[in-house]
Design an enzyme around this catalytic site. Structure first.
Site, PDB file in Angstrom:
ATOM      1  N   LYS A 186       4.422  -7.638  11.742  1.00  0.00           N
ATOM      2  CA  LYS A 186       3.668  -7.846  10.506  1.00  0.00           C
ATOM      3  C   LYS A 186       3.926  -9.231   9.927  1.00  0.00           C
ATOM      4  O   LYS A 186       5.065  -9.622   9.687  1.00  0.00           O
ATOM      5  CB  LYS A 186       4.035  -6.774   9.478  1.00  0.00           C
ATOM      6  CG  LYS A 186       3.218  -6.858   8.193  1.00  0.00           C
ATOM      7  CD  LYS A 186       3.453  -5.647   7.310  1.00  0.00           C
ATOM      8  CE  LYS A 186       2.662  -5.736   6.018  1.00  0.00           C
ATOM      9  NZ  LYS A 186       2.793  -4.521   5.186  1.00  0.00           N
ATOM     10  N   ARG A 188      -0.644   4.536  12.651  1.00  0.00           N
ATOM     11  CA  ARG A 188       0.258   3.669  13.408  1.00  0.00           C
ATOM     12  C   ARG A 188      -0.014   3.828  14.895  1.00  0.00           C
ATOM     13  O   ARG A 188      -0.543   4.854  15.340  1.00  0.00           O
ATOM     14  CB  ARG A 188       1.716   4.000  13.102  1.00  0.00           C
ATOM     15  CG  ARG A 188       2.124   5.420  13.409  1.00  0.00           C
ATOM     16  CD  ARG A 188       3.580   5.686  13.037  1.00  0.00           C
ATOM     17  NE  ARG A 188       3.952   7.080  13.209  1.00  0.00           N
ATOM     18  CZ  ARG A 188       4.315   7.626  14.362  1.00  0.00           C
ATOM     19  NH1 ARG A 188       4.345   6.876  15.463  1.00  0.00           N
ATOM     20  NH2 ARG A 188       4.650   8.901  14.441  1.00  0.00           N
ATOM     21  N   ARG A 193       0.822  -1.197   0.000  1.00  0.00           N
ATOM     22  CA  ARG A 193       0.000   0.000   0.000  1.00  0.00           C
ATOM     23  C   ARG A 193       0.865   1.259   0.000  1.00  0.00           C
ATOM     24  O   ARG A 193       1.946   1.291   0.549  1.00  0.00           O
ATOM     25  CB  ARG A 193      -0.903  -0.032   1.244  1.00  0.00           C
ATOM     26  CG  ARG A 193      -1.859   1.131   1.378  1.00  0.00           C
ATOM     27  CD  ARG A 193      -2.849   0.889   2.505  1.00  0.00           C
ATOM     28  NE  ARG A 193      -3.571   2.105   2.847  1.00  0.00           N
ATOM     29  CZ  ARG A 193      -3.258   2.900   3.849  1.00  0.00           C
ATOM     30  NH1 ARG A 193      -2.235   2.605   4.631  1.00  0.00           N
ATOM     31  NH2 ARG A 193      -3.959   3.989   4.093  1.00  0.00           N
TER      32      ARG A 193
END
Length: 331
Positions: A193, A328, A129
């Site tokens: 992640k 975030r 992204r």
């Protein structure tokens, strides 16, 4: 033929060397070089890089090279294709592409309205992204893109969140537990992640809208394989403690995507929102919102049925679109 290959050509050679060794037998370096039309030095360089990438190769002096049992699994279209899909599907597996998403974006217009699945052992220009690079070693992770045709009237808001639910449930089905969803498109385990989603659209005036659904999953990557990633990451291998079959994961994901996308066509994100909320990693956490006009401190408060992120700011609640901001967890 005595040809040394540049670093940029090595991924293609990796595939050919792995295909040669995949029979489990011993092969001398010279026989591999002769069969592939390259130098012994090129084969040695490729084998060293494969080993650095976590693919275990045993070398018996004077005899040859052999893959250690279970050390590598190449993608196999016959295994990946699930039985009994409700629609026909085209499926291609490549040794290398610039980007699986870009490959599909370049070829879907004018095609029959049939889902098209594309996977690659290696991407030279993988992306996530907002144009971020997506790094993955050769034959280690899952570089997966599915082109799905929607009618032009289909409301696609929340599609990336619905895909996140499907990916998380697919991972759970193959034994990867503890997966959470970070709005709008990341999958997280233990604050790191594990996977990412990128959806890009192609459409024809008055015709079909193609959603190219890109999914990148860190499957068998180990800690010392890649230093290019600039954020905390984790792999399925690290979560479950052993290597995972990429083919079986891809098959599980494909099976669930077909069912989930049919459901999304009929009901939209509302059919997924409760499952998404149960996996919401940002819920009630302080976050920093990066916008073109600066940063905003807020508290994440879940998502709407349109897939918007609701945050509580000093000025009150605000709903955010993924195209407008980056979010975030606050330091």
């Amino acid at each position: 033929m005595d040809t040394d290959l540049s670093v940029s050509e090595l991924p293609r050679l990796h595939w050919r060397v792995l295909k040669t060794l995949a029979d489990g037998k011993q092969h001398s370096g010279q026989s591999i070089a002769d069969s592939l039309g390259v130098s012994r030095a090129a084969i040695w360089k490729s084998l060293k890089l494969l080993e650095r990438g976590g693919i275990e190769v045993e070398h018996a002096r004077g005899i040859g090279y052999q893959l250690i049992d279970g050390s590598v699994e190449l993608l196999d279209a016959a295994v990946i294709r699930p039985p009994g899909l409700p629609y026909p599907m085209e499926l291609e597996v490549f040794s290398e592409l610039a980007s699986t998403n870009q490959f599909l974006l370049d070829c879907v217009l004018g095609r029959p309205q049939m889902p098209f699945l594309c996977l690659a052992e290696y991407q030279s220009q993988g992306r996530g992204r907002r144009g971020r690079n997506w790094h993955a070693p050769f034959a280690t992770n899952l570089n997966y893109s599915l082109a799905w045709p929607f009618e032009q009237t289909t409301f696609l808001s929340g599609l990336s969140l619905a895909i996140g639910v499907i990916v998380a449930e697919s991972l759970a089905a193959v034994g990867v537990s503890g997966v959470m969803l970070k709005w709008p498109n990341d999958l997280i385990v233990n604050e790191k992640k594990l996977a990412g989603i990128l959806i890009e659209l192609r459409g024809e005036v008055g015709g079909t809208v193609w959603a190219v659904i890109g999914v990148g999953i860190n499957v068998n990557m180990s800690r010392d394989e890649l230093s290019a990633i600039d954020q905390p990451w984790v792999s399925c291998r690290q979560v479950v403690g052993t290597k995972l079959s990429r083919n079986l994961l891809a098959r599980e994901l494909t099976q669930r995507l077909f069912g989930g996308l049919v459901c999304f066509q009929e009901q939209g994100f509302s059919a997924f929102i409760h499952r998404w909320q149960s996996l919401d990693w940002l819920r009630d956490k302080p976050v920093t919102i990066d916008r073109d006009d600066g940063k905003i401190a807020a508290i994440a408060r879940g998502v709407t049925e349109q897939g918007l992120l609701t945050v509580e700011t000093s000025a009150g609640p605000v709903n955010l679109s993924s195209g407008e901001v980056s979010v975030r967890v606050a330091d």
